[in-house]
Each structure stands twice: as structure tokens, then as C-alpha cells.
Scaffold this motif. Structure first.
Motif, PDB file in Angstrom:
ATOM      1  N   VAL A 109      -5.045  12.658  -9.076  1.00  0.00           N
ATOM      2  CA  VAL A 109      -5.488  11.501  -9.860  1.00  0.00           C
ATOM      3  C   VAL A 109      -4.341  10.972 -10.710  1.00  0.00           C
ATOM      4  CG1 VAL A 109      -7.048  10.725 -11.678  1.00  0.00           C
ATOM      5  CG2 VAL A 109      -7.876  12.295  -9.912  1.00  0.00           C
ATOM      6  N   GLU A 110      -3.583  11.870 -11.322  1.00  0.00           N
ATOM      7  CA  GLU A 110      -2.502  11.458 -12.215  1.00  0.00           C
ATOM      8  C   GLU A 110      -1.450  10.646 -11.481  1.00  0.00           C
ATOM      9  OE1 GLU A 110      -3.773  14.542 -11.991  1.00  0.00           O
ATOM     10  OE2 GLU A 110      -4.920  14.400 -13.872  1.00  0.00           O
ATOM     11  N   LYS A 111      -1.056  11.097 -10.305  1.00  0.00           N
ATOM     12  CA  LYS A 111      -0.047  10.370  -9.525  1.00  0.00           C
ATOM     13  C   LYS A 111      -0.560   8.991  -9.116  1.00  0.00           C
ATOM     14  CE  LYS A 111       1.946  14.588  -7.514  1.00  0.00           C
ATOM     15  NZ  LYS A 111       2.096  15.386  -6.262  1.00  0.00           N
ATOM     16  N   ILE A 112      -1.814   8.929  -8.724  1.00  0.00           N
ATOM     17  CA  ILE A 112      -2.368   7.656  -8.258  1.00  0.00           C
ATOM     18  C   ILE A 112      -2.539   6.673  -9.416  1.00  0.00           C
ATOM     19  CG2 ILE A 112      -4.379   6.582  -7.155  1.00  0.00           C
ATOM     20  CD1 ILE A 112      -4.595   9.195  -5.490  1.00  0.00           C
ATOM     21  N   LYS A 113      -2.835   7.168 -10.595  1.00  0.00           N
ATOM     22  CA  LYS A 113      -2.885   6.299 -11.773  1.00  0.00           C
ATOM     23  C   LYS A 113      -1.519   5.675 -12.039  1.00  0.00           C
ATOM     24  CE  LYS A 113      -5.187   7.733 -15.424  1.00  0.00           C
ATOM     25  NZ  LYS A 113      -5.708   8.646 -16.479  1.00  0.00           N
ATOM     26  N   GLU A 114      -0.464   6.441 -11.834  1.00  0.00           N
ATOM     27  CA  GLU A 114       0.889   5.905 -12.001  1.00  0.00           C
ATOM     28  C   GLU A 114       1.198   4.860 -10.931  1.00  0.00           C
ATOM     29  OE1 GLU A 114       3.216   6.430 -14.418  1.00  0.00           O
ATOM     30  OE2 GLU A 114       1.511   7.405 -15.424  1.00  0.00           O
ATOM     31  N   ILE A 115       0.706   5.105  -9.729  1.00  0.00           N
ATOM     32  CA  ILE A 115       0.898   4.148  -8.637  1.00  0.00           C
ATOM     33  C   ILE A 115       0.199   2.833  -8.943  1.00  0.00           C
ATOM     34  CG2 ILE A 115       0.171   3.694  -6.246  1.00  0.00           C
ATOM     35  CD1 ILE A 115       0.839   6.670  -5.670  1.00  0.00           C
ATOM     36  N   GLU A 116      -1.021   2.921  -9.458  1.00  0.00           N
ATOM     37  CA  GLU A 116      -1.744   1.707  -9.847  1.00  0.00           C
ATOM     38  C   GLU A 116      -0.993   0.982 -10.961  1.00  0.00           C
ATOM     39  OE1 GLU A 116      -6.296   0.484 -10.891  1.00  0.00           O
ATOM     40  OE2 GLU A 116      -5.412   2.086 -12.094  1.00  0.00           O
ATOM     41  N   LYS A 117      -0.523   1.724 -11.947  1.00  0.00           N
ATOM     42  CA  LYS A 117       0.201   1.135 -13.081  1.00  0.00           C
ATOM     43  C   LYS A 117       1.458   0.418 -12.614  1.00  0.00           C
ATOM     44  CE  LYS A 117       2.259   2.396 -17.533  1.00  0.00           C
ATOM     45  NZ  LYS A 117       2.568   3.537 -18.470  1.00  0.00           N
ATOM     46  N   ALA A 118       2.107   0.963 -11.587  1.00  0.00           N
ATOM     47  CA  ALA A 118       3.346   0.369 -11.065  1.00  0.00           C
ATOM     48  C   ALA A 118       3.083  -0.915 -10.287  1.00  0.00           C
ATOM     49  CB  ALA A 118       4.081   1.367 -10.185  1.00  0.00           C
ATOM     50  N   VAL A 161      -4.012   2.360  -2.157  1.00  0.00           N
ATOM     51  CA  VAL A 161      -3.400   3.665  -1.932  1.00  0.00           C
ATOM     52  C   VAL A 161      -4.139   4.380  -0.808  1.00  0.00           C
ATOM     53  CG1 VAL A 161      -4.843   4.763  -3.678  1.00  0.00           C
ATOM     54  CG2 VAL A 161      -2.670   5.818  -3.049  1.00  0.00           C
ATOM     55  N   VAL A 162      -3.363   5.076   0.042  1.00  0.00           N
ATOM     56  CA  VAL A 162      -3.940   5.942   1.068  1.00  0.00           C
ATOM     57  C   VAL A 162      -3.757   7.378   0.604  1.00  0.00           C
ATOM     58  CG1 VAL A 162      -3.944   6.636   3.492  1.00  0.00           C
ATOM     59  CG2 VAL A 162      -3.301   4.297   2.864  1.00  0.00           C
ATOM     60  N   LEU A 163      -4.850   8.103   0.447  1.00  0.00           N
ATOM     61  CA  LEU A 163      -4.760   9.478  -0.021  1.00  0.00           C
ATOM     62  C   LEU A 163      -4.009  10.353   0.976  1.00  0.00           C
ATOM     63  CD1 LEU A 163      -8.372  10.088  -1.394  1.00  0.00           C
ATOM     64  CD2 LEU A 163      -6.358   9.240  -2.617  1.00  0.00           C
ATOM     65  N   LYS A 164      -3.402  11.418   0.457  1.00  0.00           N
ATOM     66  CA  LYS A 164      -2.742  12.372   1.348  1.00  0.00           C
ATOM     67  C   LYS A 164      -3.746  12.876   2.381  1.00  0.00           C
ATOM     68  CE  LYS A 164       0.090  16.533   1.472  1.00  0.00           C
ATOM     69  NZ  LYS A 164       0.711  17.640   0.709  1.00  0.00           N
ATOM     70  N   SER A 165      -3.304  12.998   3.617  1.00  0.00           N
ATOM     71  CA  SER A 165      -4.212  13.299   4.723  1.00  0.00           C
ATOM     72  C   SER A 165      -4.834  14.690   4.631  1.00  0.00           C
ATOM     73  CB  SER A 165      -3.474  13.192   6.057  1.00  0.00           C
ATOM     74  OG  SER A 165      -3.087  11.874   6.329  1.00  0.00           O
ATOM     75  N   LEU A 166      -6.083  14.742   5.019  1.00  0.00           N
ATOM     76  CA  LEU A 166      -6.742  16.008   5.299  1.00  0.00           C
ATOM     77  C   LEU A 166      -6.645  16.206   6.809  1.00  0.00           C
ATOM     78  CD1 LEU A 166      -8.463  18.276   3.982  1.00  0.00           C
ATOM     79  CD2 LEU A 166     -10.483  16.988   4.669  1.00  0.00           C
ATOM     80  N   PHE A 167      -6.296  17.418   7.238  1.00  0.00           N
ATOM     81  CA  PHE A 167      -6.091  17.658   8.657  1.00  0.00           C
ATOM     82  C   PHE A 167      -7.378  18.117   9.338  1.00  0.00           C
ATOM     83  CE2 PHE A 167      -1.856  17.427   7.175  1.00  0.00           C
ATOM     84  CZ  PHE A 167      -1.051  17.123   8.269  1.00  0.00           C
ATOM     85  N   GLU A 168      -7.541  17.657  10.559  1.00  0.00           N
ATOM     86  CA  GLU A 168      -8.701  18.038  11.359  1.00  0.00           C
ATOM     87  C   GLU A 168      -8.878  19.554  11.392  1.00  0.00           C
ATOM     88  OE1 GLU A 168      -9.457  18.409  16.143  1.00  0.00           O
ATOM     89  OE2 GLU A 168      -8.509  16.578  15.420  1.00  0.00           O
ATOM     90  N   GLU A 169      -7.760  20.269  11.534  1.00  0.00           N
ATOM     91  CA  GLU A 169      -7.821  21.728  11.618  1.00  0.00           C
ATOM     92  C   GLU A 169      -8.419  22.343  10.355  1.00  0.00           C
ATOM     93  OE1 GLU A 169      -4.357  20.444  14.249  1.00  0.00           O
ATOM     94  OE2 GLU A 169      -5.298  19.832  12.376  1.00  0.00           O
ATOM     95  N   VAL A 177      -9.240   4.677 -11.150  1.00  0.00           N
ATOM     96  CA  VAL A 177      -8.438   3.489 -10.844  1.00  0.00           C
ATOM     97  C   VAL A 177      -9.327   2.366 -10.314  1.00  0.00           C
ATOM     98  CG1 VAL A 177      -6.404   4.905 -10.316  1.00  0.00           C
ATOM     99  CG2 VAL A 177      -7.921   4.186  -8.451  1.00  0.00           C
ATOM    100  N   HIS A 178      -8.740   1.179 -10.258  1.00  0.00           N
ATOM    101  CA  HIS A 178      -9.492   0.002  -9.805  1.00  0.00           C
ATOM    102  C   HIS A 178      -9.013  -0.519  -8.455  1.00  0.00           C
ATOM    103  CE1 HIS A 178     -11.499  -0.264 -13.680  1.00  0.00           C
ATOM    104  NE2 HIS A 178     -10.319  -0.137 -14.267  1.00  0.00           N
ATOM    105  N   ILE A 179      -7.872  -0.029  -7.979  1.00  0.00           N
ATOM    106  CA  ILE A 179      -7.381  -0.477  -6.674  1.00  0.00           C
ATOM    107  C   ILE A 179      -8.148   0.242  -5.561  1.00  0.00           C
ATOM    108  CG2 ILE A 179      -5.085  -1.078  -7.510  1.00  0.00           C
ATOM    109  CD1 ILE A 179      -4.076   1.612  -6.474  1.00  0.00           C
ATOM    110  N   ILE A 199       0.852  -1.184   0.000  1.00  0.00           N
ATOM    111  CA  ILE A 199       0.000   0.000   0.000  1.00  0.00           C
ATOM    112  C   ILE A 199       0.890   1.237   0.000  1.00  0.00           C
ATOM    113  CG2 ILE A 199      -1.706   1.324   1.296  1.00  0.00           C
ATOM    114  CD1 ILE A 199      -2.708  -1.274   2.502  1.00  0.00           C
ATOM    115  N   VAL A 200       0.623   2.159  -0.899  1.00  0.00           N
ATOM    116  CA  VAL A 200       1.340   3.432  -0.857  1.00  0.00           C
ATOM    117  C   VAL A 200       0.676   4.284   0.214  1.00  0.00           C
ATOM    118  CG1 VAL A 200       2.030   5.488  -2.120  1.00  0.00           C
ATOM    119  CG2 VAL A 200       1.991   3.274  -3.277  1.00  0.00           C
ATOM    120  N   GLY A 201       1.448   4.629   1.241  1.00  0.00           N
ATOM    121  CA  GLY A 201       0.904   5.365   2.373  1.00  0.00           C
ATOM    122  C   GLY A 201       0.586   6.809   2.036  1.00  0.00           C
ATOM    123  N   SER A 202      -0.093   7.461   2.953  1.00  0.00           N
ATOM    124  CA  SER A 202      -0.498   8.855   2.773  1.00  0.00           C
ATOM    125  C   SER A 202       0.720   9.761   2.629  1.00  0.00           C
ATOM    126  CB  SER A 202      -1.335   9.289   3.976  1.00  0.00           C
ATOM    127  OG  SER A 202      -1.650  10.657   3.901  1.00  0.00           O
TER     128      SER A 202
END
Length: 331
Positions: free
Chosen positions: A28-37, A42-50, A101-103, A18-21
Motif C-alpha cells: 500500500v505504501e509504495k502504491i500511495k507514492e506512485i499515486e502521489k507521483a 497501477v498493476v499490482l505485482k503478479s500472483l502466480f498460478e502455481e 488510493v483513488h487511481i 500505468i505502473v506495470g506489475s
């Protein structure tokens, strides 16, 4: 052929990587490359509570500052603001990634309290996320809270989030605890589907010329593997949820070790910053070659083989390793 398919959080992954946050998972473009690799999820980059709280309060201020407003127009105003805020950007990212993506796509919230923001977990579910990872960022340097209060916060956050979502929830924690083993066990029984061991804190350093505090060791090193490896091995088969290993996984060997320790999934980030996302395929290829050499057909054949629970006398085993390594060590 070695089979890497696995289950994590009740989701079927084509492999446990799993590619961590991180900043590599924010478009979307980066994650498509991650799926292709070849990544399994994948864990999306975190959104902060603040961010959630700030924009919620700002939206309420905009609405209530008008002389009169019909309650029915709240939703309309929220949807027609000219500038898209980070909260809505995040929800749109989830929707767009799911369409591209499908992952499995795991959303992430970095939080420090259980107040005000937890309603947003439902928004994430509605946007289509397959799961949610809560990165609970409790600093050990906050002297205003006791150890008991710090631990209690974890359970409060879990309770509030599980009230509003049905998708699997994982909790990413630190190793700062006075009784880490029992703490992890208790967390695993709350209804969460997974625990990620461990998150990385901001690491400070000093600039001797400017007398400023600066950051250091932003990326993990291969030597950082030992802490998560130890605790994955200690807790495997002793918890009521899945375990994901994080920090220090820089190659196929480290990945294999975490599975041997008992991890259901392994998060990788720093190695991808250093080598690029195509490095995912190299890690997975190294894992497959090792499995074929050792005669394993799937990852379940060797998962947890070196966990502490499978030792006949775990405490004695750990003590023996300590004596072997330090009894004759010369300083």
C-alpha cells in the motif's frame, strides 16, 4: 494546459501512464507514492498460478485429513488459519490499496494454463479490483506443445476467466508467434478489453567460472522500445480492444512515441527502478511540454497519428524504410 485524461479498459485514467506489475506495486505504501507521483493507474505485482493451485491443494489437504468435518466449516477454517497465505495476502492487498488510493487498481495473475486456478479471478473481483491483467507466460522453448496448442491456450484462459468475472480483463502476451498480427486480432475479439504488448521473459546468461545459469538484463533498456513500438503501430486501429504498450519506455519521448503509434496506455517499470517513482512526474511533465509545443490539447489529438493503418500503403511504406536503412549500410 495539455489534458492527459484518457480511457483504458473502460476506465477513466487521469493520464495514460500505468505502473506495470513489479516489486514497486506490492504494498500500500509504495502504491500511495506512485499515486502521489502522478500515475494514471497501477498493476499490482503478479500472483502466480502455481501459488494459487498450491495453496488451494494445501487447504483441501488440511481440511480432508481430519477424521470428520462438517462441510459448513470449510469457510470458517479457511478464514481462521493462523498464518496468512500469499493468496489471502493478495486479496487483502487489493482491499487495502483500494481504500488508500483513488487511481484504478489492476490485479495481475501470471499464468501458464487454464486449469484449476481460474476460479480465483472471481475472488479478485470481489476484493474490489478495477480490472484484471492476465500475464500469459508461454515459453517458446516448450517443445512438448505445438504452435497451435500454444495459441489455443490463450483462448482457453480467456474463456475460463470471462465466465466468472464482470470486471475488464486485459491479456499481456509475448511476441513469439508464427503469425503475430492475425493472432493479436483474434485475441482482441474474444471479449477482453485490452492487450498489453509485450511481457518480458527471464533472460539467461552463463557464469564462466561457476558454470551456472544466471539471469541478465532483468530491466529493460531504451533500445528495447522498438519491438513494442512496431507492433503497437501495426495493430492500432486493427483490433477490437485497447492496446497498452510495455517495455523500453524510459522517458517522455518514448512515452509520446507509443501514443503516436496508437497505444491507449503505456506501462512503465524499469525506468522507475532506476530513477525512483518520483520520475513519473518528470515523464508526464515532458509529455505536457511536447504537447503544448506541438499544439495538442489532449492525447486523443495525436494518438495513432503514426500508426501503420494511417499510411496509404502500409506494406510498401515498411519496405521503403527497410531499403532506406540497409541499402547503403556498410559493415
Amino acid at each position: 494546459m495539455a489534458e492527459l485524461t484518457t480511457n483504458y479498459l473502460g476506465l477513466t485514467l487521469r493520464n495514460p501512464l500505468i505502473v506495470g506489475s513489479c516489486g514497486l506495486t506490492d504494498t500500500v505504501e509504495k502504491i500511495k507514492e506512485i499515486e502521489k507521483a502522478g500515475a494514471g493507474a497501477v498493476v499490482l505485482k503478479s500472483l502466480f498460478e502455481e501459488e494459487i493451485i498450491s495453496e488451494m491443494e494445501e487447504a483441501m489437504h488440511r481440511m480432508t485429513s481430519r477424521a470428520f468435518i462438517y462441510p459448513e466449516t470449510f469457510d470458517y477454517m479457511d478464514e481462521t488459519e493462523d498464518e496468512e497465505d500469499s493468496v489471502r495476502k493478495y486479496l487483502n492487498l487489493i482491499r487495502n490499496v483500494k481504500n488508500a488510493v483513488h487511481i484504478p487498481v489492476i490485479a495481475s495473475i501470471n499464468c501458464v494454463t487454464s486449469q484449476k486456478w481460474t476460479y480465483f479471478a472471481k475472488e479478485i473481483e470481489d476484493a474490489g479490483a478495477d480490472a484484471l491483467e492476465l500475464n500469459l507466460f508461454v515459453l517458446p522453448t516448450d517443445f512438448s506443445r505445438s504452435a497451435e496448442e500454444n495459441e489455443k491456450l490463450h483462448f482457453e484462459v480467456i474463456e475460463e476467466v470471462l465466465k466468472v468475472v464482470k470486471i475488464p480483463v486485459a491479456l499481456k502476451i509475448s511476441y513469439y508467434s508464427s503469425n503475430l498480427g492475425q493472432f493479436i486480432q483474434k485475441l482482441s475479439t474474444t471479449g477482453i478489453k485490452g492487450l498489453t504488448l509485450f511481457n518480458r521473459f527471464y533472460s539467461p546468461d552463463f557464469n564462466l567460472e561457476t558454470y551456472q545459469v544466471i539471469s541478465t538484463n532483468v530491466l529493460s533498456k531504451p533500445t528495447d522500445l522498438s519491438i513494442s513500438l512496431r507492433w503497437i503501430a501495426v495493430m492500432a486501429e486493427r483490433v477490437s480492444c485497447d492496446l497498452a504498450a510495455s517495455t523500453g519506455v524510459h522517458d517522455g519521448e518514448a512515452f509520446i512515441k507509443q501514443i503516436l503509434a496508437g497505444a491507449n496506455a503505456v506501462q512503465v517499470v524499469s525506468a522507475l527502478y532506476q530513477h525512483g517513482t518520483t520520475y513519473i512526474s518528470q515523464i508526464l511533465e515532458d509529455v505536457k511540454k511536447w504537447m503544448e509545443h506541438e499544439g495538442y490539447n489532449n492525447v486523443g489529438d495525436f494518438r495513432g497519428k503514426l500508426s501503420q493503418a494511417r499510411s496509404s500503403n502500409p506494406a510498401a511504406y515498411e519496405r521503403v524504410q527497410f531499403m532506406k536503412n540497409f541499402r547503403n549500410f556498410i559493415y
